[in-house]
Design a protein around this motif. Structure first.
Motif: not given
Length: 643
Positions: A125-135, A156-162, A164-171
């Motif tokens: 819950v913490f990883f999805t709601s907080c970590i992945l939301q912050g750059w 799937a920690i690596t894939g989800r972080c990557i 998330s980073i790509a989506s932030k760069v594209l937004s």
């Protein structure tokens, strides 16, 4: 940066005789060993949340069970986090330790099947709601993954972080939750872009609004990642198709500028290390460095101009230092050739890889062959524009009728503009190559054929003057005193005396390193220039023209004056080519006469095909008046010698 606290009890863990225990009124009944450290704990709080410990303890019939966890992920710090969670002791989780805690919880099987609200659920819950939301949280999390690569992939920690980073760069940057450090960087940019002290007193919110993040705001943060994770992140960003190629190129330049210099320095140290015992480790380091470089090359955008020519040449230098694959070097060389006019002379000074790995003294300092290949590719590209397929006469007539005269004129101007741009780029490249020739000419191990090949790769029309080329030839002659007469003639064949300025001609006429035929040719063209301006009064001649004429005994007031060597040339100060001084030719008149006899008589020599040598044809084709001029020159030299 986000963090989460779990538990409410104070920390009661303590160490006694190298054993970690927890204060409790109940005696301990569980001994756990984690990588050399022992923990004396209690079964009830741990087994109620850890399925793996339940199974291990059930296999031990002893009252006080001894459990060994030698391959525990995350080490004693991660285990202690999980143990404190079981005891209800307060723990703090953030991007710095969430990966270790998640891997440890997975190892102990602290899932919902064992107890509701277990550690795995809370971490997810913490990883999805907080970590992945912050750059910044994603960047830090990826940096900690390198210690647990397999566990992170499985979870799937690596894939989800990557992702998330790509989506932030594209937004849009305004939709990205930046960290405190990143926001401060934006505020600093805003403050530096404003004038006066009043701007520094603005609130942070107004400063960010006044200066939004730069388009490549993400490049510096991504540069903190290792090459494997960086490659995956950049590949995900490129696949999105919304980031311009020039921003991709800028990001690659930032990353390479951070890591390549230290890699190249360590590679040079490895190449200088000749110890056999370190050869295996050096090879391993070199292979990692090559992988790093080739990964960057594979990420280069295909569009021309996405990265600068200087950056490409830096990659090429690194490829030579690191002995990268030939395919990688060929690809970079091809990209360099497409935009060679943007390069500088220093960019082209590519170290010779064989020179660093070979102690032979005959190896050239720079990789001249690679520059020749780049130059040839540059000259070939765009040489002949593609022709359109033939059209029928009827189609051409219809096309003519549909076009207006104005449209035809516009198309003609566009074609003319594109061709002139190509021509101007070749002029720029010619200046760059002449400067490059001056640098490599100082290399005493540079063979003459390579020097001539570089010079002849530039078409004649691209050199508006030959002053820089003559300067390179002069440097080469000074650095290679052992050149024989044939080699000196071959070297000077690339020089066009008609394209030399007055200053260059004055220097060449007094240069004892040049073959005498070149000196005579220079004097001939200078005399021709003086004869062309015969209608002018001597007072109207420029000072430099009068100086060179007077230096060779020609009276500037006489328009039809011929060359004379009866007057001696006094020594002068050093000129712009750093010549030590001028010497009087009177003392060497017999030597000059012998050389002149050899060179002028050589005009009658022919090659095997019965043709006169190419550079001597101009002497054979001289009109009568210049021949009389050289006859007088010869007679003057003879009379001077008798005197």
């Amino acid at each position: 940066m986000k963090f989460m606290k779990l538990g409410s009890r104070p920390d009661t863990f303590y160490t006694t005789e190298a054993v970690r225990s927890v204060s409790s009124e109940v005696s301990s009944d569980l001994m756990i060993q984690v990588k050399g450290s022992r923990y004396l704990l209690h079964k009830f709080p741990l087994l109620s949340k850890c399925l793996r410990l339940q199974r291990l303890c059930s296999e031990s019939p002893d009252t006080t069970s001894m459990v060994q966890l030698p391959d525990f992920p995350g080490g004693i710090e991660a285990f202690e986090l999980c143990a404190k969670f079981c005891y209800g002791i307060t723990i703090t989780l953030s991007a710095y330790n969430i990966v270790a805690a998640r891997c440890a919880a997975e190892y102990l099987q602290m899932s919902e099947d064992v107890e509701k609200g277990n550690l795995i659920y809370k971490l997810e819950v913490f990883f999805t709601s907080c970590i992945l939301q912050g750059w910044r949280d994603c960047i830090v999390t990826l940096q900690t993954i390198r210690a647990y690569p397999l566990w992170s992939e499985d979870l799937a920690i690596t894939g989800r972080c990557i992702d998330s980073i790509a989506s932030k760069v594209l937004s849009h940057p305004s939709k990205v939750s930046l960290s405190h450090s990143q926001s401060r960087r934006v505020r600093d940019d805003a403050a530096s872009s404003c004038n006066g002290a009043a701007s520094l007193r603005r609130s942070d919110k107004l400063a960010v609004a006044a200066a939004p993040p730069r388009p490549n705001w993400w490049a510096e943060d991504l540069a903190e990642l290792g090459i494997d994770l960086y490659w995956r992140a950049m590949a995900a960003i490129k696949s999105g198709g919304r980031v311009p190629s020039n921003l991709i190129g800028d990001a690659l330049k930032v990353y390479a500028s951070r890591w390549l210099p230290s890699i190249c320095i360590s590679r040079r140290r490895c190449s200088n290390d000749s110890d056999d015992e370190d050869s295996d480790s050096n090879d391993g380091v070199s292979s990692k460095h090559r992988l790093f470089l080739e990964s960057i090359i594979s990420l280069l955008p295909v569009e021309k101009g996405a990265v600068s020519c200087g950056f490409l040449l830096k990659l090429l230098k690194a490829a030579n230092i690191l002995n990268a694959s030939s395919s990688s070097r060929t690809e970079i060389a091809r990209r360099v050739a497409l935009q060679l006019e943007e390069a500088t002379t220093s960019d082209l000074l590519i170290p010779n890889s064989s020179g660093m790995n070979n102690s032979s003294s005959s190896t050239t300092t720079y990789d001249v062959d690679l520059v020749i290949s780049i130059l040839e590719q540059f000259m070939v590209q765009g040489q002949s524009p593609p022709t359109s397929p033939p059209r029928s006469k009827l189609m051409l007539e219809r096309r003519r009728r549909s076009r207006s005269a104005e449209n035809i004129n516009v198309e003609f101007q566009e074609r003319r503009r594109s061709s002139s741009a190509s021509h101007s780029s070749k002029l720029k490249v010619a200046k760059i190559i002449d400067g490059y020739l001056q640098e490599i000419a100082r290399d005493v191990h540079l063979p003459l054929p390579k020097f001539v090949a570089v010079a002849e790769a530039v078409p004649d029309f691209a050199r508006l003057d030959h002053d820089d080329l003559y300067r390179a030839i002069d440097i080469y002659l000074k650095a290679h005193h052992d050149l024989n007469k044939t080699d000196r003639k071959r070297l000077c064949q690339i020089l066009d005396c008609k394209k030399l300025s007055m200053e260059a001609c004055m220097h060449a006429a007094q240069n004892e390193l040049l073959p005498l035929r070149v000196v005579v040719q220079v004097l001939f063209f200078e005399q021709a220039r003086a004869a062309k301006s015969g209608g002018k009064m001597a007072a109207e001649l420029p000072p430099n023209i009068k100086a060179i004429l007077m230096a060779h005994g020609v009276d500037p007031s006489r328009a039809t004056g011929t060359l004379s060597t009866t007057t001696s040339v006094n020594g002068g100060p050093e000129d712009q080519w750093s010549v030590l001084g001028l010497k009087s030719p009177r003392s060497k008149m017999s030597t000059l006469r012998m050389k002149l006899t050899e060179d002028i008589d050589g005009v009658e020599d022919h090659d095997e095909a019965g043709r006169a040598p190419g550079k001597l044809k101009s002497f054979c084709a001289m009109p009568a008046r210049p021949r009389r001029m050289f006859s007088k020159l010869w007679s003057n030299m003879s009379s001077s010698e008798k005197n």
